[in-house]
Write a protein that holds these residues in place. Structure first.
Motif, PDB file in Angstrom:
ATOM      1  N   MET A   1      89.697  54.192  80.457  1.00 53.20           N
ATOM      2  CA  MET A   1      88.770  54.819  79.509  1.00 53.20           C
ATOM      3  C   MET A   1      87.810  55.732  80.265  1.00 53.20           C
ATOM      4  SD  MET A   1      86.148  53.050  76.764  1.00 53.20           S
ATOM      5  CE  MET A   1      84.857  52.594  77.904  1.00 53.20           C
ATOM      6  N   SER A   2      87.522  56.898  79.674  1.00 52.84           N
ATOM      7  CA  SER A   2      86.536  57.784  80.283  1.00 52.84           C
ATOM      8  C   SER A   2      85.379  57.983  79.324  1.00 52.84           C
ATOM      9  CB  SER A   2      87.175  59.145  80.614  1.00 52.84           C
ATOM     10  OG  SER A   2      87.512  59.817  79.426  1.00 52.84           O
ATOM     11  N   LYS A   3      84.221  58.286  79.911  1.00 57.25           N
ATOM     12  CA  LYS A   3      83.046  58.588  79.129  1.00 57.25           C
ATOM     13  C   LYS A   3      82.528  59.940  79.574  1.00 57.25           C
ATOM     14  CE  LYS A   3      81.494  53.823  78.363  1.00 57.25           C
ATOM     15  NZ  LYS A   3      80.333  52.884  78.466  1.00 57.25           N
ATOM     16  N   GLY A   4      81.728  60.558  78.743  1.00 56.27           N
ATOM     17  CA  GLY A   4      81.186  61.846  79.143  1.00 56.27           C
ATOM     18  C   GLY A   4      80.169  62.349  78.145  1.00 56.27           C
ATOM     19  N   THR A   5      79.705  63.567  78.424  1.00 52.38           N
ATOM     20  CA  THR A   5      78.741  64.224  77.531  1.00 52.38           C
ATOM     21  C   THR A   5      79.389  65.467  76.956  1.00 52.38           C
ATOM     22  OG1 THR A   5      76.891  63.416  78.849  1.00 52.38           O
ATOM     23  CG2 THR A   5      76.449  65.273  77.379  1.00 52.38           C
ATOM     24  N   ILE A   6      79.283  65.631  75.664  1.00 50.14           N
ATOM     25  CA  ILE A   6      79.878  66.800  75.008  1.00 50.14           C
ATOM     26  C   ILE A   6      79.203  68.060  75.523  1.00 50.14           C
ATOM     27  CG2 ILE A   6      80.142  67.947  72.769  1.00 50.14           C
ATOM     28  CD1 ILE A   6      80.311  65.094  71.559  1.00 50.14           C
ATOM     29  N   ASN A   7      80.010  69.048  75.819  1.00 50.93           N
ATOM     30  CA  ASN A   7      79.523  70.285  76.422  1.00 50.93           C
ATOM     31  C   ASN A   7      78.919  71.199  75.349  1.00 50.93           C
ATOM     32  OD1 ASN A   7      79.052  72.509  78.001  1.00 50.93           O
ATOM     33  ND2 ASN A   7      81.199  73.188  77.986  1.00 50.93           N
ATOM     34  N   VAL A   8      77.626  71.027  75.122  1.00 48.00           N
ATOM     35  CA  VAL A   8      76.941  71.878  74.152  1.00 48.00           C
ATOM     36  C   VAL A   8      75.752  72.515  74.825  1.00 48.00           C
ATOM     37  CG1 VAL A   8      77.653  70.617  72.097  1.00 48.00           C
ATOM     38  CG2 VAL A   8      75.610  69.890  73.314  1.00 48.00           C
ATOM     39  N   SER A   9      75.291  73.630  74.270  1.00 48.24           N
ATOM     40  CA  SER A   9      74.219  74.387  74.917  1.00 48.24           C
ATOM     41  C   SER A   9      72.835  73.956  74.445  1.00 48.24           C
ATOM     42  CB  SER A   9      74.407  75.885  74.637  1.00 48.24           C
ATOM     43  OG  SER A   9      74.452  76.113  73.252  1.00 48.24           O
ATOM     44  N   VAL A  10      72.782  73.013  73.510  1.00 46.62           N
ATOM     45  CA  VAL A  10      71.488  72.454  73.116  1.00 46.62           C
ATOM     46  C   VAL A  10      71.533  70.968  73.408  1.00 46.62           C
ATOM     47  CG1 VAL A  10      70.953  74.161  71.342  1.00 46.62           C
ATOM     48  CG2 VAL A  10      72.308  72.178  70.743  1.00 46.62           C
ATOM     49  N   GLU A  11      70.373  70.349  73.479  1.00 47.83           N
ATOM     50  CA  GLU A  11      70.330  68.949  73.890  1.00 47.83           C
ATOM     51  C   GLU A  11      71.112  68.062  72.938  1.00 47.83           C
ATOM     52  OE1 GLU A  11      67.027  65.460  74.594  1.00 47.83           O
ATOM     53  OE2 GLU A  11      66.420  67.554  74.786  1.00 47.83           O
ATOM     54  N   ASN A  12      71.019  68.338  71.657  1.00 48.99           N
ATOM     55  CA  ASN A  12      71.741  67.514  70.693  1.00 48.99           C
ATOM     56  C   ASN A  12      72.142  68.385  69.508  1.00 48.99           C
ATOM     57  OD1 ASN A  12      72.759  65.636  68.948  1.00 48.99           O
ATOM     58  ND2 ASN A  12      71.148  64.131  69.313  1.00 48.99           N
ATOM     59  N   ILE A  13      73.433  68.679  69.418  1.00 45.79           N
ATOM     60  CA  ILE A  13      73.892  69.589  68.380  1.00 45.79           C
ATOM     61  C   ILE A  13      73.911  68.952  66.988  1.00 45.79           C
ATOM     62  CG2 ILE A  13      76.365  69.060  68.533  1.00 45.79           C
ATOM     63  CD1 ILE A  13      76.867  72.072  68.201  1.00 45.79           C
ATOM     64  N   PHE A  14      73.938  67.634  66.921  1.00 49.16           N
ATOM     65  CA  PHE A  14      74.191  66.979  65.633  1.00 49.16           C
ATOM     66  C   PHE A  14      73.063  67.145  64.619  1.00 49.16           C
ATOM     67  CE2 PHE A  14      76.792  64.915  68.862  1.00 49.16           C
ATOM     68  CZ  PHE A  14      78.028  65.294  68.373  1.00 49.16           C
ATOM     69  N   PRO A  15      71.797  66.989  65.028  1.00 51.01           N
ATOM     70  CA  PRO A  15      70.744  67.276  64.049  1.00 51.01           C
ATOM     71  C   PRO A  15      70.789  68.732  63.580  1.00 51.01           C
ATOM     72  CG  PRO A  15      69.854  66.053  65.901  1.00 51.01           C
ATOM     73  CD  PRO A  15      71.241  66.465  66.281  1.00 51.01           C
ATOM     74  N   LEU A  16      71.171  69.623  64.495  1.00 46.86           N
ATOM     75  CA  LEU A  16      71.276  71.041  64.146  1.00 46.86           C
ATOM     76  C   LEU A  16      72.348  71.246  63.084  1.00 46.86           C
ATOM     77  CD1 LEU A  16      70.281  73.912  65.023  1.00 46.86           C
ATOM     78  CD2 LEU A  16      72.318  74.005  66.464  1.00 46.86           C
ATOM     79  N   ILE A  17      73.496  70.627  63.302  1.00 45.86           N
ATOM     80  CA  ILE A  17      74.585  70.728  62.319  1.00 45.86           C
ATOM     81  C   ILE A  17      74.120  70.205  60.962  1.00 45.86           C
ATOM     82  CG2 ILE A  17      76.814  69.719  61.648  1.00 45.86           C
ATOM     83  CD1 ILE A  17      77.584  69.845  64.622  1.00 45.86           C
ATOM     84  N   LYS A  18      73.487  69.046  60.999  1.00 41.60           N
ATOM     85  CA  LYS A  18      73.119  68.373  59.753  1.00 41.60           C
ATOM     86  C   LYS A  18      72.086  69.179  58.972  1.00 41.60           C
ATOM     87  CE  LYS A  18      72.976  63.660  58.167  1.00 41.60           C
ATOM     88  NZ  LYS A  18      73.316  62.317  58.540  1.00 41.60           N
TER      89      LYS A  18
END
Length: 637
Positions: free
Chosen positions: A1-18
């Motif tokens: 299993m691997s873990k990682g951080t999604i490569n996005v240009s803002v700290e957290n894209i999910f609130p932005l999407i929502k």
């Protein structure tokens, strides 16, 4: 299993999407089903061109609800992904797999139908889900992968025991979005956005009659026949039509096919459409579709936004302003184009030169279709004219190119039910309806009953009277007068018949100038000046003694303001209704009014004559009408 951080240009894209990326959370299902469709179509194209050796089969997309587990599943049988591809296409958010696919195979695929243009589409899932899983098995001989993310930039990626090709997206629905676990809500969304997707979409099962089984009929000893019930079978509930009419060539379709598709689009619309126009162009842009003329009459307030815009069979919006010229927004139907530039949420058009080209093409196509229908069956076209004229006339007003083409099919009906093209009308009336200044005068009525006496007066002169009764007629004739040289339109009740088309000869008045001055003085004492401008005219002695008209210019400006534009600039919105009272100086009754010795009788004759003239124009109302009726009864006692 691997873990990682999604490569996005803002700290957290999910609130932005929502919050910002998508205005309407429900479109997450459209995006995910579109991605599943892409994955399936990609596999189809790769097998067609021999890039892969796997069997395409008859794949479908399945939507499943797990209410107990609060999960929504979207399952496809498409290409699938390897762990590396998940890393590339899911974790590197800005990358669009569809665009790379098209670029790679652009020389081998003429019309891919690939839907996805936005790498962010998948992430719309986080608008309604607190956690999202992807379980995917590539068509390649590589292990399946299982990706999980809880709405933070962190994810896990591990091997999966999935053995069937394709991808399953599992949404763990958030507490504030449990509506998306309701069967009725999902059915509504699938019907709204995915009704015509090119891959079959399964949502549950249903029972149907088993067509392979013939029910047996038995006869008992008394001769009574009994037929066993039709056997039922459980089948997949496919909620979409993958091959709607607009995806086919016009040569493949007959009139019943178009009508059947209309009922599919508008199941609650019970009237048949009058015409349909099949759009099919591949240069300089791709566009297909079918537009329908519904029955409209004179209703300018018809519900618009009935044309549905699709992008590769995915519903985008029913606000087609910009793509469809405004005058055609009263029509119904479908337009589908992969070339329409949309912003990231696919709901709003971008200002773009291609949009103007598409709008111009649709205008030309509609004009050509109208000309074809007129030429092929004029009688049928005339029969439907009153139900389509609003659209045609609005187009003539608002689109210059449409106006230019309209001479071939725009109709001008007479009060007697004869339909003319402009050229036919011109040739019919030019000899008799050209005035002393060599101007062609086209007479028209807006209401046959209300203007009956004026129409009859014009007919006695041999004049042709048109019936132009649409709510935008004042705007239309203004446009026609500006485009047609030396031509004017005059409503039949705007003046007495001799003044409608002024000829060289003039009727001589029986009254002297002195008599006219006396008559004018008597009339102005009794006729209310705030309502009527008194106008003495020498007419035929058999013509009405009093006649009420409304000047063409004034009335037209007021009508134009009431239907938008035109008169507003003249400040006529608050002007009182002014009419002309034309008094026939050659009438015996008028002579009697002049020669009557008593003021009381003079007043009675003038009041009664004025009331009769108002009655003929529908202007006598309220107390004045009551007084007229009572006075008339007294006179016939």
């Amino acid at each position: 299993m691997s873990k990682g951080t999604i490569n996005v240009s803002v700290e957290n894209i999910f609130p932005l999407i929502k919050k910002f990326l998508y205005s309407d959370h429900e479109i997450f299902l459209r995006e995910l089903v579109s991605n599943a469709t892409d994955a399936t179509l990609k596999l189809k194209h790769l097998t067609n061109i021999g890039e892969v050796s796997v069997k395409y089969g008859t794949p479908k997309i399945e939507i499943k609800i797990d209410q107990e587990g609060k999960k929504l599943h979207i399952i496809d049988q498409g290409l699938g992904m390897t762990a590396d591809e998940v890393q590339k296409y899911i974790n590197e958010v800005a990358f669009s797999g569809a665009e790379e696919f098209l670029d790679k195979y652009k020389d081998k695929i003429d019309d891919s139908g690939i839907i996805g243009h936005f790498g962010l589409g998948f992430y719309s899932a986080f608008m309604v889900a607190e956690k999202v899983e992807i379980i995917t098995k590539s068509f390649k001989d590589e292990p399946a992968a299982h990706w999980t993310c809880d709405g933070s930039p962190q994810y896990t990626l591990e091997a999966s025991d999935k053995t069937e090709r394709g991808t399953e997206i599992i949404l763990h629905i958030a507490e504030d979005s449990t509506e998306f676990l309701e069967e009725s809500r999902i059915t509504t969304l699938l019907n709204k956005y995915n009704k015509f997707m090119p891959i079959p979409i399964k949502f549950g099962t249903k029972e149907e009659n088993d067509e392979t089984h013939e029910p047996k009929t038995t006869t008992d000893k008394d001769g009574k026949e009994t037929t066993e019930p039709q056997r039922k079978v459980t089948v997949d509930n496919i909620i979409n039509n993958p091959t709607p009419a607009w995806t086919k060539q016009p040569s493949e379709l007959e009139d019943p096919d178009y009508k059947s598709f209309y009922r599919e689009l508008y199941p609650m619309q019970f009237e048949e459409p009058l015409f349909n126009i099949h759009l099919n162009v591949d240069y300089p842009f791709n566009l297909t579709g079918i537009l329908y003329f519904p029955k409209m009459g004179n209703d300018m307030n018809m519900q618009k936004d009935k044309i549905q815009l699709y992008q590769n069979q995915v519903f985008v919006t029913d606000n087609v302003e910009g793509i469809v010229p405004e005058f055609l927004t009263m029509l119904r139907g479908v337009i589908d184009s992969p070339d329409i530039p949309l912003n990231v949420s696919r709901s709003y058009l971008q200002a773009d030169g291609a949009v103007k080209k598409i709008s111009s093409y649709i205008t030309k196509k509609v004009a050509d279709k109208m000309k074809s229908l007129f030429n092929s069956n004029r009688e049928d076209f005339e029969a439907k004219w009153n139900d389509i004229k609003i659209v045609i006339e609005y187009g003539m007003l608002s689109e210059d190119k449409f106006f230019e083409k309209s001479d071939a099919f725009a109709l001008y009906p007479s009060v007697d039910g004869t339909y003319y093209t402009y050229e036919e009308l011109y040739n019919k009336i030019k000899a008799n309806q050209t005035d002393k200044d060599d101007k062609l005068v086209i007479l028209y009525a807006s209401n046959k009953d209300e203007q009956h006496s004026y129409i009859e007066a014009a007919k006695t002169k041999g004049y042709e009277v048109l019936l132009l009764d649409s709510p935008i007629v004042s705007h239309l004739i203004q446009k026609l007068e500006s485009e047609k040289e030396n031509t004017s339109f005059v409503r039949v009740d705007s003046d007495h018949v001799d003044n409608l088309i002024k000829k060289d000869e003039a009727t001589v008045s029986k009254l002297s100038e002195e008599d006219k001055t006396s008559l004018e003085t008597i009339l102005k004492e009794i006729v209310p000046s705030e309502k009527f401008m008194v106008q003495l005219e020498a007419m035929d002695s058999n013509s009405a003694p009093f006649m009420i008209t409304q000047p063409e210019f004034m009335r037209r400006m007021k009508e134009m303001q009431q239907t938008g534009g035109g008169g507003g600039m003249f400040g006529m919105g608050n002007m009182p209704e002014m009419h002309n009272l034309i008094v026939n100086t050659n009438s015996e009754l008028v002579s009697e009014i002049l020669n009557t010795k008593t003021k009381k009788k003079q007043e009675r004759l003038i009041t009664q004559s004025l009331d009769l003239a108002q009655l003929s124009q529908g202007l006598l109302k309220g107390e004045a009408l009551t007084n007229f009726i009572n006075r008339s009864y007294e006179m016939i006692k």
